[in-house]
Write a protein that holds these residues in place. Sequence first.
Motif, PDB file in Angstrom:
ATOM      1  N   ARG A 182      10.857   0.068   1.308  1.00  0.00           N
ATOM      2  CA  ARG A 182       9.457   0.264   1.716  1.00  0.00           C
ATOM      3  C   ARG A 182       9.114   1.752   1.789  1.00  0.00           C
ATOM      4  NH1 ARG A 182       5.840  -2.966   3.543  1.00  0.00           N
ATOM      5  NH2 ARG A 182       7.298  -4.607   4.092  1.00  0.00           N
ATOM      6  N   SER A 183      10.046   2.569   2.208  1.00  0.00           N
ATOM      7  CA  SER A 183       9.765   4.002   2.349  1.00  0.00           C
ATOM      8  C   SER A 183       9.463   4.650   1.009  1.00  0.00           C
ATOM      9  CB  SER A 183      10.920   4.716   3.039  1.00  0.00           C
ATOM     10  OG  SER A 183      12.027   4.837   2.174  1.00  0.00           O
ATOM     11  N   GLU A 223       0.839  -1.182   0.000  1.00  0.00           N
ATOM     12  CA  GLU A 223       0.000   0.000   0.000  1.00  0.00           C
ATOM     13  C   GLU A 223       0.876   1.233   0.000  1.00  0.00           C
ATOM     14  OE1 GLU A 223      -2.567  -0.121   3.334  1.00  0.00           O
ATOM     15  OE2 GLU A 223      -3.329  -2.105   2.858  1.00  0.00           O
ATOM     16  N   GLY A 224       0.278   2.355  -0.320  1.00  0.00           N
ATOM     17  CA  GLY A 224       0.988   3.618  -0.246  1.00  0.00           C
ATOM     18  C   GLY A 224       0.826   4.431  -1.499  1.00  0.00           C
ATOM     19  N   TRP A 228       7.331   3.744  -1.231  1.00  0.00           N
ATOM     20  CA  TRP A 228       5.892   3.842  -1.455  1.00  0.00           C
ATOM     21  C   TRP A 228       5.138   4.239  -0.190  1.00  0.00           C
ATOM     22  CZ3 TRP A 228       7.997  -1.221  -1.766  1.00  0.00           C
ATOM     23  CH2 TRP A 228       7.574  -2.096  -0.782  1.00  0.00           C
ATOM     24  N   LYS A 229       5.785   4.123   0.933  1.00  0.00           N
ATOM     25  CA  LYS A 229       5.105   4.431   2.194  1.00  0.00           C
ATOM     26  C   LYS A 229       5.192   5.915   2.540  1.00  0.00           C
ATOM     27  CE  LYS A 229       4.959   2.760   6.915  1.00  0.00           C
ATOM     28  NZ  LYS A 229       5.678   2.047   7.934  1.00  0.00           N
ATOM     29  N   ASP A 230       6.355   6.527   2.353  1.00  0.00           N
ATOM     30  CA  ASP A 230       6.568   7.931   2.719  1.00  0.00           C
ATOM     31  C   ASP A 230       6.236   8.849   1.566  1.00  0.00           C
ATOM     32  OD1 ASP A 230       7.403   6.979   5.146  1.00  0.00           O
ATOM     33  OD2 ASP A 230       9.531   7.072   4.642  1.00  0.00           O
TER      34      ASP A 230
END
Length: 162
Positions: A157-158, A3-4, A160-162
């Motif tokens: 991960r960051s 997600e993101g 798409w997350k951040d």
Amino acid sequence: MLEGEWPLIGRDDELARFRQLLAAPATRGVVVGGDSGVGKTRLAAECLRLCEAEGLRTVRISGTRSGSGVPLGAVAFLLPETPEALDYGPGELARYLREAADAVVRGTDGRRLVLLVDDAHLLDGASAVLVNQLCVTGGAFVLATVTAGAEVPDAVRSLWKD
């Protein structure tokens, strides 16, 4: 499921969707996620061929289980020759990674760089940080494949997350 902010490519006209995302100035990358064996690498390779046909500079790196313990192992062939790089302290390694990212971008001859990171969840930490830097600075459009449910380095991960 990932997600993101980064869109996920599904089965509905994937290449057309990738073309749209690549053309969108605000999009800096795409994650192709799914179970092992569903064709993530094949789809990403098709996307990369599309980029090559459009005259973009493309580079492909791969994360591997055996390479995940080798700092900068996945990106070693992209890096400027500095044998002392792995002996740097934390601040110096960060500087080296910035210099390496700049060198990668300089090597594109002004063409947009598309970086395919196959099995991004298997990158070593330093390679993941370099990929992150290339993406967040706009130095590269990152096309990453990730196996669903796999533990992903936080630098990846960051994206798409951040």
